[in-house]
Design an enzyme around this catalytic site. Structure first.
Site: not given
Lengths: 670, 667
Positions: B248, B570, B622
């Protein structure tokens, strides 16, 4: 959410009391009527035992929740408030005091924890340890010890031959400050010191816990985990990121000799050493503040290895004394403990070093004439002259005889002791049957002949102790002697001293060339500390440890040095003052051959004062081996040095014991 | 503890009305009752069974049963449950003979890293070195205002407020679990451990994710620390280069690091050119937000993003309740606006990447919510409306205008650009008057209502003008943050201004280091609708400190759901942001990748987990993707020495290649 709902209740709680009180009665009446009705219907409701039990449990639970709620709702300062109300206002914690004086974080700080106090966690294990990945096996609640004891012992042991991981098992030290801030919940080790350092501005970036696997020999921590490289790299990093301020190292207990090893390692050339070059220490270290350092070993280690009976080394025992005698391990707890702890090379690093020269021979010892300062313990303040007379009689204790068989032997003049040479004695054939295999210690390789030979020699001094251990546990000592040495160097320039096995022995190494570095020895005094033992043979049994401390051997007086088969001297409960103080008081003082660059040394003793009441917990003036980490005076000293003060500014030496006189008695070429 | 709490709740709900009386009676009543009972039992076999007693009895029963079950649960052998599950990839690969080779560095993303308190105000007493972020969040519930105060940073500097020190938790515990039971890195760590990884060759580079990247170095020396640890691991593991696993926002953090480490001091780390080539084998970006996420815009504008403002998702009830005096969202906005790092997630590259008013790279994306039943909740409706499925697709021929990241009103989001009422933003700059709110929380307090109306009249904002919009509504925040972060595209990468650190985390304004052997992976999930553009409305409330904008959750149709346009991704990062750099921007030798480091795209098709699977073994979400078996296997193989070609090169399910073709950037 339940909490929130709970919270609203107490507001309405006190007020409706009077109104609510009668209501249940009314309801009871209704119930009564209802039950009458049901009676009429012929259904008689009985209160069985079960119902009453449930009712009782319900009551207890409700009350418990109420208390729990109140506890949670209580402001965090409440306990402190109560304590202060009872025992008067607390002094400011040293961190706050120093902050008020304007002290600020300056030098980065490195902690080196001691044996036992560092946490270990599981990274790979056998089937029986499923679900414990990265959970603490050592430290914390020790929940697994109780749940699956034999599995736990198996995972905590190292390989018998190599002193490294057994195949298929990886137990690793916990890293970071959490590794040793608390040993078990509520039992602080470094936490108090950390909290106080944080007050003057320390945080993770300038505080580093050099956690290592304390079961391994020092060099093996580098071989397996590269721990020494890690410490080196972190010190370098912290020095670089804190504007070139040198680090203050704070080792505790075994960490002290671990750090001695490190200082030699880091300057030694690779591959055996860290390749930092000859001035690494001078560049990176401001001060080494050894807390409770067993520089010259502890006699306790002998008892631990000999019969698994010392308190600190086999602290398992102190932790759970009940377990030892219970049937949990089929009555072989001690043997299990011994088997496990004998695979730990590190315990051998604490065998008394320097032999008879330091620890005394058959007829003399540096501490001769020591008598405990009773008044310090505050037990009986009415000291009568007669008692002190008897105390002076007791001063004949021959501390030099670290292990003696029988009390009479321990006290007799050396000329009267008949000793039969044990070295080379035939060990005999072990007759123990196979059931003993489960708790294999090397004693089971030894027949009666060997055991008798050991006992016949009667008295062992520090020098002979090593030979004794080599006799009873040859394999272990063979492993250990590859990593540790216990002698005194005649010629420090002998090339053999570049081998790592000498690095942790201050009597066989030179300090690094760092004239600006300071070495402190800070330790508690005023607590009787194990110094010599009276042993006896155990009544024979099948799987047993043949030797045992003779707990019946006692001095007559309340305050004799011999208690429960153990001669005690002044110290911090684990390390005798001699071991902790000698190097800084004499061996390294000024320019000596052990300290060629004349590094300044300071002895700071902290007199033990037991906590005045139970509210103080483990005390703010304690001098005990671990509790001293909460000693306000010591913490203040540490903070001052970390904030930039020198040893002179602290006030130089601070001595309560006769450490300087004792040191004078030691006849060591300096 | 959790179980006890749960249980307590159960009891309390049944008990609430009786509890007080029971408690007051506990001292005297029970004994009396018992005696009475006994006498009555003996006497006439008729008993008074009071309400309180019934309650006690009930609690007792439940407690006892609970304990019994708990006891049984503890007695059951641990591996009973484990037998059912499939073999974890780590064990399987270990049996194949894989062992730990390259050291691994884990870099957590935003929000998932734990923070602990080192120094605080009196209200935080007793929390020294306790988690204030992550873990059970107990303190957030116990003393919410105190908690918020400690989590926010200084408004002016973006660093610690005076007297408060909140620091990241170092070590693997920093981000293995976000909350108890909610894994982030834990599964990956365990699988790595199976093939031989441990503390010495695995390093969690936790950093304070609230700070701008350069500030982590200024305050905590995090970048130096990361550099030293990589060098250490390289040296202690037989000169094996490291494999870096950023997740991320950690991806942007690590791009920043790549530039920082080779830049000369004092601004950089002084590793010199060639540092990356020497120490890094590959960078396996998981769920990378290379080019930012549209969600960040909505978070900054109205605190309404889902994952970035994770607080909301965690405790949806909290937002609307009165605990914080009805201003939860405002509070959230207040603290999240002190966090510079969120700005790093604003969409980068402007219109060329994210599309202009009329076109966007995702133009041909078809929103098939229904056929794939993206939304579990709507899947039932689909069954009876199956014949309608074709209809919306025909409608969609009117292309969704993804380029308009913010539009006011549904019509504005669909109209052709020529019909849009447009105002130059410069005009709007004028007359930002002082409003009369006493305590200014968010900068909205300073903006006049009329100006807000004007902002809304402008109708549609693209990625570029959305940032302008933010500059208008939050001038101080953007001024602070843009000293540290930049969102443009470089025309000339050799311009000396790009030596400044504010460009380092933007892949479109930096060159990759000179490391031809370094592999760059982009691993991300696809198959989940992901926020891409928003339909806004003015919020009716006119109170002080209220947020004047709100997502218009009534807007529906096509790719539009509850006011949000979705594309493939995602759940947090749209495919274009995660994949573009590796698919096109860095592929081959480009000006952004002068040394031609190989890049690989690995997509993982999302499969919703069945009920028993927890968060799924094939999830593409995610965060949940960190438990994806295929991803873990890829990571393990690379860590054990495989190259990108050996694990199969690209693996693509989405339209990323087509989309990338439509992005017009000089390469």
């Amino acid at each position: 959410m339940a909490l929130l709902r709970r919270r609203k209740q107490p507001d309405s709680d006190p007020h409706p009391d009077p109104d609510q009180d009668p209501k249940p009665d009314e309801e009871d009446d209704k119930e009564q009527k209802a039950s009458k009705k049901s009676n009429k219907n012929g259904k008689i409701k009985n209160y069985s035992c079960l119902d009453n039990c449930c009712w009782f449990v319900g009551c207890v639970c409700s009350v418990w929740w109420l208390l729990l709620f109140l506890y949670n709702a209580m402001p965090a300062s409440f306990p402190q408030f109560v304590t202060e109300a009872i025992s008067g206002p607390f002094p400011d914690p040293p961190g706050v005091k120093c902050l008020k004086e304007g002290l600020k974080a300056k030098h980065p700080v490195v902690f080196v924890p001691g044996i036992v106090t560092g946490g270990l966690e599981l990274w790979e294990g056998h089937q029986c340890m499923d679900g414990l990945f990265r959970k603490r096996l050592w430290g914390g609640t020790f929940g697994e010890v109780y749940k699956r004891p034999s599995c736990w012992v198996q995972h905590m042991s190292l390989d018998n031959k190599t002193g490294m991981d057994p195949p298929g098992i990886r137990v690793r030290p916990v890293s970071g400050l959490v590794a040793a801030d608390y040993f078990a919940p509520g039992y602080f080790v470094w936490a108090v010191l950390i909290a106080n350092l944080a007050r003057v501005g320390y945080e993770e970036k300038n505080m580093y816990m050099a956690a290592y696997d304390w079961r391994l020999s020092f060099q093996n921590t580098e071989v397996r985990d590269q721990t020494l490289s890690r410490i080196k790299s972190n010190i370098e990093l912290m020095v670089a990121t804190n504007g070139g301020k040198k680090a203050v190292i704070i080792p505790h207990s075994m960490g002290v000799i671990y750090f001695l090893h490190f200082m030699k390692w880091v300057e030694a050339p690779a591959p055996m050493g860290g390749g930092g070059g000859p001035d690494w220490c001078a560049k990176h270290i401001k001060a080494v503040m050894n807390i409770g350092g067993p520089f010259l070993g502890v006699p306790k280690a002998v008892a631990g290895l000999f019969s698994a009976e010392a308190k600190d080394i086999a602290s398992v025992r102190a932790l759970a004394p009940g377990v030892l005698d219970s049937d949990l391990f089929q009555i072989q707890t001690l043997q299990h403990v011994m088997r496990m702890s004998r695979t730990w090379d590190s315990t051998m690093s604490m065998i008394p070093k320097g032999g008879d020269t330091i620890w005394g021979g058959l007829n003399w010892s540096p501490e001769e004439g020591y008598s405990p300062r009773r008044s310090k313990h505050g037990k009986n303040d009415t000291e009568s002259p007669t008692v002190s007379d008897s105390a002076s009689e007791v001063t004949h204790a021959n501390y030099g005889r670290i292990v003696s068989f029988g009390r009479d032997v321990a006290e007799a003049p050396s000329s009267e002791i008949e000793r039969i040479e044990f070295r080379g004695a035939v060990k005999g054939i072990n007759v123990a049957n196979n059931t003993c295999r489960a708790v294999w210690t090397e004693y089971h390789d030894m027949g009666f002949g060997g055991i008798k030979a050991v006992a016949e020699y009667k008295v062992y001094t520090a020098g002979e102790i090593v030979e004794l251990l080599e006799f009873v546990a040859p394999k272990m000592m063979e492993r250990g002697s590859a990593h540790f040495s216990y002698g005194i160097a005649d010629n420090l320039d002998d090339p053999k001293y570049t081998h790592y096995k000498y690095w942790s022995n201050p009597l066989e190494t030179k300090l690094p060339n760092a004239p600006d570095m300071e070495i402190y020895s800070m330790y508690g005094v005023g607590i009787p500390t194990e110094r010599a033992y009276v042993y006896k043979l155990t009544p024979a049994a099948e799987c047993y440890i043949p030797f045992q401390i003779d707990t019946s051997a006692k001095d007559k007086g309340e305050d004799g040095c011999l208690k429960d088969g153990v001669y005690t001297v002044d110290g911090d409960e684990t390390v005798p003052a001699l071991s902790a103080g000698y190097m800084c008081a004499k061996g390294w003082r000024g320019k000596t051959r052990f300290n060629p660059s004349g590094i300044k040394t300071y002895v700071r003793e902290y007199d033990h004062n037991p906590p005045s009441n139970f509210l103080e917990g483990r005390g703010t003036q304690s001098g005990a081996h671990v509790d001293i980490m909460g000693n306000f005076q010591l913490i203040e000293d540490v903070i001052r040095v970390a904030a930039g003060a020198t040893g002179e500014e602290l006030g130089g030496d601070q001595v309560y014991t006769g450490i300087f006189e004792w040191s004078e008695k030691i006849n060591l070429k300096l | 503890m959790a179980s006890v709490l749960r249980f307590r709740k159960l009891c309390l709900t049944t008990l609430r009305s009786y509890e007080p009386s029971e408690i007051t009676l506990k001292d005297n009543k029970p004994k009396v009752d018992k005696k009475q009972e006994k006498s009555q039992v003996i006497g006439n076999k008729k008993v008074r069974w009071g309400c309180v007693n019934s309650c006690c009895w009930f609690i007792g029963c439940v407690c006892t049963t609970w304990w019994l079950l708990l006891f049984v649960y503890h007695c059951v052998p641990v591996n009973l449950g484990g037998l059912n599950g499939p073999e974890p990839p780590g064990v399987r690969l270990k049996n194949e003979g894989l062992t730990a080779l390259h050291p691994v560095v884990l870099i957590p993303g935003i929000v998932t890293g734990g923070l602990e308190l080192w120094e605080g105000r009196p209200c935080s007493q007793g929390l020294f070195r306790k988690r204030v972020w992550g873990g059970s969040f107990a303190e957030a519930l116990k003393r919410p205002l105190c908690w918020l105060e400690h989590l926010s940073l200084d408004n002016e500097t973006g660093l610690d407020p005076p007297g408060i020190r909140v620091r990241p938790i170092p070590g693997l515990v920093g981000a293995d679990y976000f909350a108890p039971g909610y894994f982030v890195w834990a599964v990956l760590i365990e699988n790595l451990a199976h093939i031989g990884y441990e503390g010495k060759n695995m390093y969690m580079a936790s950093y304070d994710w609230r700070l701008s990247f350069q500030n982590t170095e200024i305050r905590d020396q995090t970048l130096s620390r990361l550099k030293a640890n990589i060098e250490l691991m390289y040296a202690t593991n037989g000169n094996k280069k490291v494999v870096v696993l950023p997740h991320s926002m950690g991806v942007n953090f690590f791009i920043h690091f790549l530039k920082w480490v080779e830049a000369p001091p004092p601004m950089g780390g002084g590793g010199g050119p060639g540092w990356c080539a020497k120490y890094i084998k590959s960078i396996m970006n998981i769920g990378p937000a290379f080019l930012g996420i549209p969600k960040a815009v909505s978070t900054m504008l109205s605190a309404e993003g889902r994952e970035v403002a994770f607080i909301r998702a965690m405790d949806p009830g909290l937002l609307d309740s009165e605990i914080l005096g009805l201003k939860t969202l405002e509070h959230v906005m207040r603290i999240s606006r002190t966090w510079d790092s969120i700005i790093s997630l604003l969409p980068k590259g402007g219109e060329p990447i994210w599309g202009d008013l009329d076109s966007a790279p995702e133009d041909e994306h078809r929103c098939d919510f229904e056929t794939k039943s993206y939304f579990q909740s709507t899947s039932r409706e689909n069954n009876n409306s199956r014949n309608k499925v074709t209809r919306p697709q025909i409608e969609i021929n009117e292309r969704t205008k993804y380029g308009r990241i913010i539009s006011f009103g549904k019509t504005a989001s669909e109209q052709h650009s020529s019909k849009l009422h447009k105002l130059a933003l410069v005009e709007l700059m004028q007359a930002i008057s002082n409003a009369t709110c006493g305590e200014v929380w968010t900068e909205y307090g300073k903006i006049n209502r009329n100006n807000i109306q004007m902002l809304a009249d402008n109708k549609a904002y693209t990625a570029e003008s959305a940032i302008d919009l933010l500059r208008l509504v939050a001038p101080k925040l953007m001024q602070r943050a843009e000293a540290h972060l930049s969102h443009g595209i470089a025309t000339d990468l050799d311009d000396p201004k790009y030596a400044h650190y504010k460009y380092w985390s933007n892949p479109l304004e930096t060159k990759l280091p000179d490391a031809p052997d370094m592999e760059i992976y982009s691993l991300y999930g696809v198959g989940i609708p992901t926020e891409r553009a928003y339909v806004y409305k003015l919020s009716p409330a006119d109170r002080c400190n209220s947020i004047p904008f709100r997502i218009d959750s009534s807007a529906e149709g096509g790719c539009l759901r509850r006011g949000v346009y979705y594309v493939d991704g995602d759940e947090s990062v749209p495919v274009i942001s995660a994949g573009y750099m590796c698919a096109k921007g860095w592929r081959g030798k480009t000006r952004f990748n002068p040394s031609g480091s190989p890049t690989y795209i690995r997509e993982y098709q999302h499969k919703a987990p069945s009920l028993l699977e927890g968060r799924g073994l094939e999830s593409g979400g995610h965060v949940d993707i960190m438990g994806n078996v295929a991803l873990i296997e890829d990571v393990l193989r690379v860590a054990a020495g495989a190259s990108g070609e050996e694990i199969g090169g690209d693996r693509i399910y989405s339209d990323i290649l087509k989309m990338s073709e439509r992005v017009k950037i000089e390469l």
